[in-house]
Motif scaffolding. Structure first.
Motif, PDB file in Angstrom:
ATOM      1  N   ALA A   1       0.826  -1.273   0.028  1.00 36.22           N
ATOM      2  CA  ALA A   1      -0.034   0.090  -0.122  1.00 36.22           C
ATOM      3  C   ALA A   1       0.937   1.166   0.077  1.00 36.22           C
ATOM      4  O   ALA A   1       0.663   2.267  -0.548  1.00 36.22           O
ATOM      5  CB  ALA A   1      -0.885  -0.096   1.198  1.00 36.22           C
ATOM      6  N   LEU A   2       1.836   1.232   0.768  1.00 34.28           N
ATOM      7  CA  LEU A   2       2.783   2.393   0.801  1.00 34.28           C
ATOM      8  C   LEU A   2       3.601   2.723  -0.605  1.00 34.28           C
ATOM      9  O   LEU A   2       3.648   3.837  -0.946  1.00 34.28           O
ATOM     10  CB  LEU A   2       3.829   2.199   1.862  1.00 34.28           C
ATOM     11  N   GLU A   3       3.998   1.314  -1.263  1.00 33.91           N
ATOM     12  CA  GLU A   3       4.568   1.620  -2.837  1.00 33.91           C
ATOM     13  C   GLU A   3       3.533   2.155  -3.578  1.00 33.91           C
ATOM     14  O   GLU A   3       4.107   3.002  -4.298  1.00 33.91           O
ATOM     15  CB  GLU A   3       4.901   0.086  -2.859  1.00 33.91           C
ATOM     16  N   GLU A   4       2.521   1.725  -3.371  1.00 27.58           N
ATOM     17  CA  GLU A   4       1.151   2.265  -4.329  1.00 27.58           C
ATOM     18  C   GLU A   4       1.058   3.755  -4.370  1.00 27.58           C
ATOM     19  O   GLU A   4       1.011   4.381  -5.033  1.00 27.58           O
ATOM     20  CB  GLU A   4      -0.068   1.442  -4.160  1.00 27.58           C
ATOM     21  N   VAL A   5       1.128   4.382  -2.958  1.00 26.29           N
ATOM     22  CA  VAL A   5       1.046   5.650  -2.452  1.00 26.29           C
ATOM     23  C   VAL A   5       2.050   6.460  -3.087  1.00 26.29           C
ATOM     24  O   VAL A   5       2.229   7.683  -3.589  1.00 26.29           O
ATOM     25  CB  VAL A   5       0.796   5.845  -1.171  1.00 26.29           C
ATOM     26  N   ALA A   6       3.265   5.808  -2.779  1.00 24.76           N
ATOM     27  CA  ALA A   6       4.599   6.578  -2.996  1.00 24.76           C
ATOM     28  C   ALA A   6       4.760   6.565  -4.634  1.00 24.76           C
ATOM     29  O   ALA A   6       5.373   7.693  -5.368  1.00 24.76           O
ATOM     30  CB  ALA A   6       5.789   5.814  -2.790  1.00 24.76           C
ATOM     31  N   SER A   7       4.236   5.509  -5.283  1.00 29.58           N
ATOM     32  CA  SER A   7       4.449   5.650  -6.969  1.00 29.58           C
ATOM     33  C   SER A   7       3.440   6.596  -7.586  1.00 29.58           C
ATOM     34  O   SER A   7       3.533   6.948  -8.592  1.00 29.58           O
ATOM     35  CB  SER A   7       4.034   4.091  -7.351  1.00 29.58           C
TER      36      SER A   7
END
Length: 190
Positions: free
Chosen positions: A19-25
């Motif tokens: 989820a954090l990677e998705e937000v960061a991308s």
């Protein structure tokens, strides 16, 4: 821990990481308009600034109250009349302050600032409440040293808190507000 609990925990961590990677991308991020931004900052001000101001004012007042106590007989009660004893009672606070500044700052960075500041403030309150139990010069010296020791973390932690909650443009004004309460406490204390 049972193996099932460990696997559940690992799955939960993996879900959070994805989820954090998705937000960061996401390159757009969250867009907040100026009116909403001002409302959020005002709400933070109403919750945070009174606590910072009141705590700093009370702790600053504690540094200056020793002179008022001297007027009401502290010098006679603790035999501070001879030599530089009374001066040492005021000075030893700053020795404690110097000793405690670095460890308190490290604690505030390693652990949550609200926890460290809360604990330091509670310990500070206990030490203040123990001040009337001082019956000798050595007792008041130890008391003032430990007051300086636990108070030394307050200003750095407050700076850290302001840095966490406000933007760079907002920080100097907010820091000036709580810092100005040091002199403000002296206006109403007598």
């Amino acid at each position: 821990m049972s193996p099932r609990t460990s696997n559940d925990h690992q799955n939960e961590v993996k879900e959070k990481e994805s989820a954090l990677e998705e937000v960061a991308s996401n390159h757009e991020g969250i867009v907040i308009d100026d009116a909403t931004q001002k409302r959020i900052v005002r709400k933070i001000d109403w919750y945070l600034m009174p606590v910072l101001c009141f705590t700093y004012a009370i702790q600053y007042y504690d540094k200056a109250v020793i002179s008022q106590a001297a007027i009401f007989g502290l010098r006679d009660d603790l035999d501070l009349q001879s030599g530089l004893r009374y001066s040492w009672v005021g000075l030893v606070f700053y020795f404690g302050h110097m000793v405690g500044m670095y460890p308190c700052s490290i604690l505030a960075q390693r652990f949550r600032p609200k926890r460290v500041c809360s604990i330091l403030t509670i310990v500070w309150g206990i030490i203040v409440l123990l001040t009337p139990t001082c019956k000798s010069f050595a007792g008041i010296l130890a008391n003032r040293f430990f007051l300086g020791l636990v108070e030394s973390g307050v200003s750095p932690i407050f700076m850290l808190v302001v840095g966490l909650w406000y933007t760079q443009k907002e920080q100097s004004f907010r820091s000036a507000i709580w810092y100005s309460c040091s002199g403000g406490s002296m206006l109403i204390s007598p």
